[in-house]
Design an enzyme around this catalytic site. Structure first.
Site, PDB file in Angstrom:
ATOM      1  N   GLU A  22       0.845  -1.190   0.000  1.00 42.48           N
ATOM      2  CA  GLU A  22       0.000   0.000   0.000  1.00 42.48           C
ATOM      3  C   GLU A  22       0.887   1.249   0.000  1.00 42.48           C
ATOM      4  O   GLU A  22       1.896   1.315   0.703  1.00 42.48           O
ATOM      5  CB  GLU A  22      -0.882  -0.010   1.255  1.00 42.48           C
ATOM      6  CG  GLU A  22      -1.823   1.184   1.353  1.00 42.48           C
ATOM      7  CD  GLU A  22      -2.636   1.177   2.645  1.00 42.48           C
ATOM      8  OE1 GLU A  22      -3.739   1.751   2.639  1.00 42.48           O
ATOM      9  OE2 GLU A  22      -2.162   0.594   3.656  1.00 42.48           O
ATOM     10  N   LYS A  45     -10.232   0.803  -1.818  1.00 50.93           N
ATOM     11  CA  LYS A  45     -10.267   0.474  -0.398  1.00 50.93           C
ATOM     12  C   LYS A  45     -11.636   0.824   0.192  1.00 50.93           C
ATOM     13  O   LYS A  45     -12.132   1.946   0.031  1.00 50.93           O
ATOM     14  CB  LYS A  45      -9.156   1.226   0.334  1.00 50.93           C
ATOM     15  CG  LYS A  45      -8.976   0.831   1.798  1.00 50.93           C
ATOM     16  CD  LYS A  45      -7.742   1.544   2.378  1.00 50.93           C
ATOM     17  CE  LYS A  45      -7.451   1.118   3.813  1.00 50.93           C
ATOM     18  NZ  LYS A  45      -6.250   1.790   4.344  1.00 50.93           N
ATOM     19  N   CYS A  67      -5.079  -3.261   3.393  1.00 54.08           N
ATOM     20  CA  CYS A  67      -4.710  -2.957   4.777  1.00 54.08           C
ATOM     21  C   CYS A  67      -5.880  -3.087   5.760  1.00 54.08           C
ATOM     22  O   CYS A  67      -6.294  -4.185   6.090  1.00 54.08           O
ATOM     23  CB  CYS A  67      -4.075  -1.570   4.836  1.00 54.08           C
ATOM     24  SG  CYS A  67      -3.078  -1.270   6.331  1.00 54.08           S
TER      25      CYS A  67
END
Length: 508
Positions: free
Chosen positions: A262, A337, A371
């Site tokens: 990321e 995301k 993440c």
């Protein structure tokens, strides 16, 4: 002296022993034994499908089979129909189902797990021939004791729930067969079963349709993780030069995937240091389209699918965190995301995406979560329901606490969703870039936890906080075996009658 047990193909010379064993096995059905001419015909039609078990050289049981084009019969058939009225002219070497005609073991030799050995040999044959599965009509010989109390379906359900024992059906359940339906008048001469039978099927999890066609889909997939060192670069060209170096290295190992972390391009924010944090990240987003274009070129030229890590992007004036799958055939797809972290929201004003889906690749179905997303188990369960086999998680964490949240959650996702999870992070520091001071990572390929996999649940991992690559092979066939035969089966055993996880209509 210990008994010797042999599993082999039946021969015509075995008939005398075979008849003696069958007469003993079917004492409740007098006269029910195969004639010698019938056995000889089965052997001549399909020698590999007639399997014998011998104890100390004497045949004491067998499993007889034919191959059928099951669509011609369907689930409503009788034993006479499926066997061609005992001519076995229904045998079709180009069929798709191994049909079980007979299984029996002499009663004097029961308790030696001979029937299980016959069933295992039949399953191996089914896999070797690349057939969809095994189908058979199963007797329910103890049904006569309950016929005045229970319907055949009620009887089957009680046997399944171990409230009633049936010597045939109980054994079938223990050998991973499922009951598709109850057949009426399947074998009218079977008085103990009142003519009823259970239509049983065992599914070949290794079956591949059109196996004669050359396919690129692989069972063993090689993953290359890039544990990326944060450093200053001479512009986007310098960053891409370093990225290409790692792609080249991963490609040299014939990897199928190359995974970046990321915000691996965060060092480029240094050129926007005169701006506030929100302005700097939007400045960084200006490079995303060009970097994507270059990664697509790298994927083709180095023959490797690339998970680009993630980068900021501005869409309709809204800031998002986006990752790309750049396939080696030149196509690409994106994932935004879903859950920005609190600091991403407060410092940058980042928004979350609204689409959760799996991606088709030449190495199976994959998912991407970025993440913080992996800390929400619902997302990966939705992906698992769509057939995900490998989950890729680019991440960026500054402390070991933050890293452990990602790592422990990723390991949980691998176990509960019976899939592989690959996590790739950044290491080092960027002292001149605001909000990107420190990074901590230990990239890894994580596995489910069962006998087929490493006892630690870790296929491979990196040295903490060191720039390097991690190369690991994962076997997708092991996932199929886990889904079907695992010690625990999280996906199959989910109590859907009690709760569910579903994706709402995406937000506009």
């Amino acid at each position: 002296m210990a008994d010797t047990i042999e599993i082999r193909n039946l021969t015509a010379e075995d008939y005398h022993d075979l008849k003696e064993s069958m007469v003993s096995a079917y004492k409740d059905m007098p006269g029910s034994y195969w004639r010698e001419s019938t056995i000889q015909k089965l052997i001549s039609l399909f020698p590999g499908g007639q399997i014998a078990v011998a104890v100390n050289g004497k045949v004491v049981g067998c499993a007889l089979s034919i191959i059928v084009d099951y669509n011609k019969f369907g689930d409503d058939h009788t034993y006479e129909q499926i066997s061609g009225y005992y001519t076995f002219n229904t045998h079709n070497p180009k069929g798709d189902i191994l049909y079980g005609i007979e299984v029996f073991v002499h009663p004097d030799f029961r308790g030696m797990r001979l029937a299980r050995r016959l069933y295992d040999a039949r399953k191996v044959l089914c896999e070797q021939l690349n057939l969809r599965g095994i189908v058979a009509g199963g007797r329910i010989p103890n049904y006569d004791k309950y016929a005045d109390q229970l319907t055949p379906r009620e009887y089957m359900e009680k046997v399944r729930d171990k409230e009633i024992y049936d010597p045939t059906l109980t054994f079938q359940f223990s050998n991973d067969f499922v009951v598709k339906k109850i057949l009426r008048n399947y074998l009218p001469s079977d008085e103990a079963s009142h003519g009823f039978a259970t239509l049983l099927q065992w599914y070949n999890i290794y079956y591949e349709k059109d196996s004669d066609i050359i396919r690129y889909n692989k069972s063993t997939v090689r993953i290359g993780l890039v544990q990326w060192q944060m450093r200053t670069y001479s512009g986007v060209g310098g960053l891409l030069e370093q990225a290409e170096y790692f792609i080249d290295a991963v490609s040299d190992y014939a990897s199928d995937f190359c995974v970046f972390p990321e915000f691996f391009n965060a060092p480029l924010m240094i050129e926007f240091n005169q701006l506030d944090q929100a302005g700097a990240i939007r400045g960084l987003a200006k490079h995303t389209e060009y970097i994507l274009q270059k990664f697509c070129d790298f994927a083709v030229s180095y023959n490797v699918n690339i998970i680009t890590g993630s980068m900021p992007i501005v869409i309709d004036e809204q800031l998002y965190n986006i990752a790309y799958l750049c396939r080696r055939d030149g196509t690409y797809e994106q994932f935004i995301k879903i859950h920005p972290t609190p600091s991403e929201v407060s410092s940058w004003g980042m928004k979350g995406g609204n689409e959760v889906k799996v991606f088709e690749t030449d190495c199976g179905k994959i998912g991407i979560l970025i993440c913080y997303d992996v800390e929400f188990p619902e997302l990966s369960r939705i992906l698992a329901a769509q057939g995900m086999q490998i989950l890729f998680v680019p991440f960026l964490t500054d402390t070991q606490n933050g890293y452990n949240r990602v790592r422990f959650c990723a390991q949980a996702r691998a176990i509960e969703n019976e899939c592989y999870v690959a996590i790739a992070g950044c290491v080092g520091n960027l002292p001149k870039v605001n909000n990107m001071d420190l990074q901590y990572a230990q990239s890894a390929v994580l596995t489910p936890s069962d006998f087929q996999f490493p006892v630690t649940g870790v296929k491979a991992d990196a040295t903490p906080n060191t720039e390097m690559i991690v190369i690991a092979d994962v076997d997708l066939v092991l996932l199929k075996e886990l889904h079907a035969f695992g010690s625990v089966q999280n996906l199959k055993d989910m109590r859907k009658d009690l709760y569910e996880i579903k994706l709402k209509k995406p937000l506009k």
